[in-house]
Design a protein around this motif. Structure first.
Motif, PDB file in Angstrom:
ATOM      1  N   TYR A  18       0.829  -1.206   0.000  1.00 18.56           N
ATOM      2  CA  TYR A  18       0.000   0.000   0.000  1.00 18.56           C
ATOM      3  C   TYR A  18       0.864   1.258   0.000  1.00 18.56           C
ATOM      4  O   TYR A  18       0.567   2.217  -0.697  1.00 18.56           O
ATOM      5  CB  TYR A  18      -0.956   0.028   1.188  1.00 18.56           C
ATOM      6  CG  TYR A  18      -1.787   1.275   1.176  1.00 18.56           C
ATOM      7  CD1 TYR A  18      -2.847   1.404   0.292  1.00 18.56           C
ATOM      8  CD2 TYR A  18      -1.480   2.366   1.987  1.00 18.56           C
ATOM      9  CE1 TYR A  18      -3.586   2.561   0.224  1.00 18.56           C
ATOM     10  CE2 TYR A  18      -2.222   3.526   1.921  1.00 18.56           C
ATOM     11  CZ  TYR A  18      -3.269   3.621   1.045  1.00 18.56           C
ATOM     12  OH  TYR A  18      -3.989   4.777   0.976  1.00 18.56           O
ATOM     13  N   GLU A  19       1.940   1.251   0.785  1.00 17.90           N
ATOM     14  CA  GLU A  19       2.808   2.432   0.833  1.00 17.90           C
ATOM     15  C   GLU A  19       3.513   2.658  -0.495  1.00 17.90           C
ATOM     16  O   GLU A  19       3.802   3.794  -0.862  1.00 17.90           O
ATOM     17  CB  GLU A  19       3.820   2.285   1.963  1.00 17.90           C
ATOM     18  CG  GLU A  19       3.190   2.435   3.335  1.00 17.90           C
ATOM     19  CD  GLU A  19       4.165   2.191   4.475  1.00 17.90           C
ATOM     20  OE1 GLU A  19       5.367   2.004   4.202  1.00 17.90           O
ATOM     21  OE2 GLU A  19       3.715   2.184   5.624  1.00 17.90           O
ATOM     22  N   SER A  21       2.328   1.946  -3.646  1.00 15.09           N
ATOM     23  CA  SER A  21       1.427   2.523  -4.650  1.00 15.09           C
ATOM     24  C   SER A  21       0.026   2.680  -4.059  1.00 15.09           C
ATOM     25  O   SER A  21      -0.859   1.865  -4.323  1.00 15.09           O
ATOM     26  CB  SER A  21       1.394   1.649  -5.899  1.00 15.09           C
ATOM     27  OG  SER A  21       0.987   0.351  -5.548  1.00 15.09           O
ATOM     28  N   PRO A  22      -0.190   3.735  -3.269  1.00 16.15           N
ATOM     29  CA  PRO A  22      -1.485   3.898  -2.603  1.00 16.15           C
ATOM     30  C   PRO A  22      -2.658   4.173  -3.536  1.00 16.15           C
ATOM     31  O   PRO A  22      -3.794   3.838  -3.208  1.00 16.15           O
ATOM     32  CB  PRO A  22      -1.256   5.069  -1.650  1.00 16.15           C
ATOM     33  CG  PRO A  22      -0.086   5.790  -2.195  1.00 16.15           C
ATOM     34  CD  PRO A  22       0.747   4.782  -2.918  1.00 16.15           C
ATOM     35  N   ASN A  23      -2.426   4.748  -4.703  1.00 17.12           N
ATOM     36  CA  ASN A  23      -3.534   5.078  -5.607  1.00 17.12           C
ATOM     37  C   ASN A  23      -4.042   3.878  -6.396  1.00 17.12           C
ATOM     38  O   ASN A  23      -5.154   3.895  -6.902  1.00 17.12           O
ATOM     39  CB  ASN A  23      -3.118   6.185  -6.570  1.00 17.12           C
ATOM     40  CG  ASN A  23      -2.942   7.500  -5.851  1.00 17.12           C
ATOM     41  OD1 ASN A  23      -3.562   7.753  -4.833  1.00 17.12           O
ATOM     42  ND2 ASN A  23      -2.061   8.338  -6.367  1.00 17.12           N
ATOM     43  N   LYS A  24      -3.222   2.842  -6.533  1.00 16.16           N
ATOM     44  CA  LYS A  24      -3.626   1.686  -7.327  1.00 16.16           C
ATOM     45  C   LYS A  24      -3.965   0.457  -6.488  1.00 16.16           C
ATOM     46  O   LYS A  24      -4.488  -0.514  -6.999  1.00 16.16           O
ATOM     47  CB  LYS A  24      -2.494   1.310  -8.293  1.00 16.16           C
ATOM     48  CG  LYS A  24      -2.261   2.349  -9.380  1.00 16.16           C
ATOM     49  CD  LYS A  24      -1.229   1.866 -10.347  1.00 16.16           C
ATOM     50  CE  LYS A  24      -1.827   0.775 -11.195  1.00 16.16           C
ATOM     51  NZ  LYS A  24      -0.911   0.255 -12.220  1.00 16.16           N
ATOM     52  N   THR A  25      -3.677   0.507  -5.202  1.00 19.51           N
ATOM     53  CA  THR A  25      -3.858  -0.672  -4.356  1.00 19.51           C
ATOM     54  C   THR A  25      -5.313  -0.879  -3.995  1.00 19.51           C
ATOM     55  O   THR A  25      -6.010   0.049  -3.626  1.00 19.51           O
ATOM     56  CB  THR A  25      -3.012  -0.541  -3.076  1.00 19.51           C
ATOM     57  OG1 THR A  25      -1.654  -0.331  -3.448  1.00 19.51           O
ATOM     58  CG2 THR A  25      -3.107  -1.781  -2.232  1.00 19.51           C
ATOM     59  N   ILE A  42      -4.910  -8.361  -1.282  1.00 24.10           N
ATOM     60  CA  ILE A  42      -4.504  -6.984  -1.558  1.00 24.10           C
ATOM     61  C   ILE A  42      -3.659  -7.012  -2.830  1.00 24.10           C
ATOM     62  O   ILE A  42      -2.782  -7.857  -2.979  1.00 24.10           O
ATOM     63  CB  ILE A  42      -3.766  -6.347  -0.361  1.00 24.10           C
ATOM     64  CG1 ILE A  42      -3.505  -4.867  -0.606  1.00 24.10           C
ATOM     65  CG2 ILE A  42      -2.510  -7.087   0.002  1.00 24.10           C
ATOM     66  CD1 ILE A  42      -3.157  -4.096   0.632  1.00 24.10           C
ATOM     67  N   THR A  43      -3.965  -6.108  -3.763  1.00 27.40           N
ATOM     68  CA  THR A  43      -3.283  -6.113  -5.054  1.00 27.40           C
ATOM     69  C   THR A  43      -3.113  -4.696  -5.584  1.00 27.40           C
ATOM     70  O   THR A  43      -3.888  -3.807  -5.255  1.00 27.40           O
ATOM     71  CB  THR A  43      -4.046  -6.968  -6.083  1.00 27.40           C
ATOM     72  OG1 THR A  43      -3.309  -6.979  -7.295  1.00 27.40           O
ATOM     73  CG2 THR A  43      -5.431  -6.442  -6.339  1.00 27.40           C
ATOM     74  N   ASP A  44      -2.093  -4.531  -6.422  1.00 28.11           N
ATOM     75  CA  ASP A  44      -1.904  -3.267  -7.141  1.00 28.11           C
ATOM     76  C   ASP A  44      -1.775  -3.537  -8.642  1.00 28.11           C
ATOM     77  O   ASP A  44      -1.144  -2.796  -9.360  1.00 28.11           O
ATOM     78  CB  ASP A  44      -0.692  -2.501  -6.613  1.00 28.11           C
ATOM     79  CG  ASP A  44       0.626  -3.188  -6.898  1.00 28.11           C
ATOM     80  OD1 ASP A  44       0.613  -4.362  -7.304  1.00 28.11           O
ATOM     81  OD2 ASP A  44       1.678  -2.548  -6.722  1.00 28.11           O
ATOM     82  N   SER A  68      -5.110  -0.279  10.616  1.00 27.18           N
ATOM     83  CA  SER A  68      -3.863   0.286  10.113  1.00 27.18           C
ATOM     84  C   SER A  68      -4.006   0.758   8.664  1.00 27.18           C
ATOM     85  O   SER A  68      -3.596   1.867   8.316  1.00 27.18           O
ATOM     86  CB  SER A  68      -2.760  -0.763  10.213  1.00 27.18           C
ATOM     87  OG  SER A  68      -1.591  -0.325   9.582  1.00 27.18           O
ATOM     88  N   LEU A  69      -4.610  -0.085   7.811  1.00 28.22           N
ATOM     89  CA  LEU A  69      -4.778   0.298   6.402  1.00 28.22           C
ATOM     90  C   LEU A  69      -5.748   1.463   6.247  1.00 28.22           C
ATOM     91  O   LEU A  69      -5.526   2.356   5.428  1.00 28.22           O
ATOM     92  CB  LEU A  69      -5.250  -0.903   5.583  1.00 28.22           C
ATOM     93  CG  LEU A  69      -4.203  -1.986   5.333  1.00 28.22           C
ATOM     94  CD1 LEU A  69      -4.838  -3.182   4.639  1.00 28.22           C
ATOM     95  CD2 LEU A  69      -3.044  -1.452   4.523  1.00 28.22           C
TER      96      LEU A  69
END
Length: 121
Positions: A18-19, A21-25, A42-44, A68-69
C-alpha cells in the motif's frame, strides 16, 4: 496469486504494498460463514497477496490490519494518549472529531417512527 502462510509476513507485505502505490492498491475481504473461511487479498495489478484462514484467532489481527490500512488510506496517524491535560476553553469552541461509533449511532437514531402493522379483520 499465492497464499502467504504467515500472518506477520502478510501484514508487513500488505502495508508495504500500500505504501508503494497507494492510488492503485485494492483490498478485498471475503468471508464464507458456512465454511468459516476468511480470505484477504490486496493487489496493485502487478503484485497480488492473499491470506486464507479457518481460525477465529486471526480476527483480532485482521481488525488491527484493517485499522492500520484505513488510517493510511485516510492519511491519519493513530491517536497518541496525552499525559497532560490542556487548558479548558469556556465556550467549548474546540472542534471535536466524530468517531465512527458516534456517527453510526447518530445516523441510526434519525427519529424515524416504526410503522404499526395493520389489524387483521
Amino acid at each position: 496469486m499465492v497464499y502467504i502462510s504467515s500472518w506477520q509476513e502478510f501484514q508487513e507485505a500488505a502495508e508495504a504494498l500500500y505504501e508503494k502505490s497507494p492510488n492503485k492498491t485494492r483490498y478485498c475481504v471475503k468471508w464464507r460463514g458456512s465454511e468459516g473461511k476468511l480470505v484477504l487479498k490486496i493487489t496493485d495489478d502487478t503484485t497480488c497477496l492473499k491470506f486464507k484462514t479457518f481460525s477465529s484467532i486471526f480476527l483480532n489481527r485482521f481488525e488491527a490490519l484493517n485499522l492500520s490500512l484505513m488510517q493510511k488510506m485516510q492519511n491519519r496517524r493513530p491517536p497518541q494518549p496525552s499525559s497532560q491535560a490542556g487548558p479548558a476553553t469556556e465556550g467549548g469552541d474546540t472542534p471535536r472529531a466524530i468517531t465512527p461509533a458516534q456517527a453510526s449511532t447518530a445516523a441510526s437514531g434519525g427519529g424515524v417512527k416504526k410503522k404499526k402493522p395493520k389489524k387483521k379483520k
